[in-house]
Design a protein around this motif. Structure first.
Motif, short mmCIF file in Angstrom:
data_model
loop_
_atom_site.label_atom_id
_atom_site.label_comp_id
_atom_site.label_asym_id
_atom_site.label_seq_id
_atom_site.Cartn_x
_atom_site.Cartn_y
_atom_site.Cartn_z
N GLY A 211 57.65 -29.94 20.93
CA GLY A 211 56.43 -29.57 20.86
C GLY A 211 55.93 -28.20 20.69
O GLY A 211 54.72 -27.70 20.72
N ASP B 257 61.89 -30.89 18.21
CA ASP B 257 60.62 -31.75 17.38
C ASP B 257 59.57 -30.39 17.51
O ASP B 257 58.71 -30.76 18.34
CB ASP B 257 60.35 -32.86 17.80
CG ASP B 257 59.16 -33.48 17.01
OD1 ASP B 257 59.01 -33.20 15.94
OD2 ASP B 257 58.73 -34.41 17.76
N TRP C 36 56.03 -28.65 16.91
CA TRP C 36 54.57 -28.90 16.39
C TRP C 36 54.39 -28.09 15.28
O TRP C 36 53.84 -28.84 14.16
CB TRP C 36 53.96 -28.64 17.68
CG TRP C 36 52.25 -29.11 17.24
CD1 TRP C 36 51.35 -28.14 17.05
CD2 TRP C 36 51.65 -30.54 16.79
NE1 TRP C 36 50.08 -29.03 16.79
CE2 TRP C 36 50.50 -30.35 16.68
CE3 TRP C 36 52.19 -31.67 16.82
CZ2 TRP C 36 49.53 -31.43 16.43
CZ3 TRP C 36 51.62 -32.63 16.54
CH2 TRP C 36 50.30 -32.68 16.37
N ASN D 49 60.85 -39.39 12.23
CA ASN D 49 60.37 -39.85 13.40
C ASN D 49 59.72 -38.99 14.29
O ASN D 49 59.27 -39.10 15.49
CB ASN D 49 61.37 -40.74 14.24
CG ASN D 49 61.92 -41.87 13.40
OD1 ASN D 49 61.22 -42.51 12.70
ND2 ASN D 49 63.19 -42.03 13.42
N THR E 142 57.01 -35.49 15.37
CA THR E 142 55.39 -35.43 15.46
C THR E 142 54.94 -33.96 14.88
O THR E 142 53.86 -33.61 15.26
CB THR E 142 55.17 -35.38 16.75
OG1 THR E 142 55.85 -34.50 17.81
CG2 THR E 142 55.41 -36.70 17.54
N THR E 143 56.09 -33.24 14.13
CA THR E 143 55.51 -31.94 13.48
C THR E 143 54.33 -31.87 12.65
O THR E 143 54.15 -32.87 11.77
CB THR E 143 56.81 -31.51 12.64
OG1 THR E 143 57.97 -31.49 13.50
CG2 THR E 143 56.44 -29.99 12.14
N ASN E 144 53.31 -30.97 13.03
CA ASN E 144 52.20 -31.12 12.31
C ASN E 144 52.21 -30.13 11.10
O ASN E 144 51.57 -30.28 10.11
CB ASN E 144 51.05 -30.63 13.17
CG ASN E 144 49.84 -30.55 12.32
OD1 ASN E 144 48.92 -31.31 11.93
ND2 ASN E 144 49.25 -29.15 12.52
N PRO F 136 57.72 -36.59 8.59
CA PRO F 136 56.98 -37.22 9.61
C PRO F 136 55.68 -37.62 9.22
O PRO F 136 55.18 -36.84 8.47
CB PRO F 136 57.34 -36.36 10.56
CG PRO F 136 57.20 -34.92 10.04
CD PRO F 136 58.27 -35.18 8.82
N SER G 106 53.27 -37.52 10.73
CA SER G 106 52.19 -36.47 11.26
C SER G 106 52.06 -35.52 10.72
O SER G 106 50.97 -34.63 10.85
CB SER G 106 52.84 -36.21 12.71
OG SER G 106 54.15 -35.59 12.82
#
Length: 330
Positions: A197, A219, A221, A241, A243-245, A264, A266
């Motif tokens: 994150g 992972d 962000w 899988n 959560t990278t934006n 991902p 996301s």
């Protein structure tokens, strides 16, 4: 305290005017700052402005500092200066504000020199922003001693040399910006120890080498490695899988097969322009609903999946075809 006075107290900024500081008392309730903090603040502000005269000995009650003291301990926990016409270097006395949690020098073009070693005395520091200054020299290894740091912003300076691997020791770090400097060398392999994150910005430097394989363990962000001289494979940044934006690896020398990548769900922003990336654009990317996308100036081929971007996102590739490009797929 009257309603008018209360509203005035709440509206005062953390930033201060060095001119007003020397002459205007605050209408807010006094907090009686600690004598050690008074001494340190006086030394810091006098160093930055030789004409500074403390209005009184209650530094928690100086104009612009009303919200800087802890209400229980009366110790200074916040210090912020931005957009002022001051010059000089960051005073070493900043390390004498031993309860400091928040430290910011921002948009001070005449603030030069290096980060003082005395900053290592700030064991409670969580937020460090030294940005849009003219600091130079290497980013010091000793920043890794500030174990409570959660946020570091050293962007828009003249820092040179390599990135210190000691920053990876900061187990609480959530945000790291070293962009817009003159940093060289490779990205430390130990950066793969960052917590999931994290926001990582290393763009607009002169970094070389490959992305550490250890980045496959993080992972991110947001991650921005753009405008460097990085080479090799960057596919480990894409975690199906995860959560990278946002991922920006544009304007480097990366070479990998994009058709093997899975994204991902996301992912909202992806910029890979001006690299040497080959393969095709996976149809799966259309299901991700990326909002900002640029794959121009690469070596991509094949039919463009159904995404709502204009031709500028795809131009100067080897053999991409289909709308919005004029080239028809055979």
């Amino acid at each position: 305290m009257s309603t008018t006075t209360t509203h005035l107290c709440l509206s005062l900024s953390l930033a201060f005017s060095l001119i007003l500081l020397s002459s205007l008392p605050s209408p807010c309730l006094s907090k009686s700052c600690h004598p050690d903090d008074y001494k340190a603040l006086k030394e810091i502000l006098t160093s930055l402005n030789p004409h500074f005269v403390p209005p009184n000995k209650d530094c928690c009650n100086w104009y612009g500092f009303e919200d800087t003291c802890n209400l229980k301990s009366n110790r200074v926990t916040k210090f912020s200066i931005f957009a002022q016409t001051i010059s000089g270097q960051i005073p070493s006395a900043i390390g004498d504000l031993s309860y400091l949690e928040f430290l910011q020098f921002h948009k001070l073009a005449n603030l030069t020199g290096s980060i003082p070693k005395s900053i290592t005395k700030l064991k409670n520091l969580k937020f460090l922003a030294l940005s849009w200054l003219n600091l130079s020299g290497p980013i010091p290894e000793f920043l890794g001693e500030l174990s409570n740091l959660e946020y570091i912003r050293l962007a828009f300076n003249q820092f040179s040399g390599s990135i210190p691997s000691s920053l990876s020791k900061l187990s609480k770090l959530e945000y790291l910006r070293l962009d817009r400097n003159q940093l060289t060398g490779s990205i430390p392999e130990s950066f793969g120890h960052f917590k999931d994150g994290i926001y990582l910005y290393l763009s607009h430097n002169q970094l070389t080498g490959t992305i550490p394989k250890s980045f496959g363990n993080v992972d991110f962000w947001n991650i921005d490695l753009s405008r460097n001289k990085l080479v090799g494979d960057a596919s480990m940044l894409f975690k199906p899988n995860g959560t990278t934006n946002s991922i920006d690896i544009s304007r480097n020398l990366f070479e990998f097969d994009l058709s093997l990548v899975r994204f991902p769900i996301s992912l909202g922003q992806l910029d890979i322009n001006h690299n040497r990336i080959s393969g095709s654009i996976p149809k799966q990317l259309a299901d991700v609903k990326v909002q900002n996308f640029n794959a121009s100036y690469n070596r991509l081929c094949g039919e463009i999946p159904l995404m709502h971007f204009d031709e500028s996102a795809y131009i100067h590739n080897k053999c991409l075809c289909g709308p919005p490009l004029l080239a028809k797929c055979k």
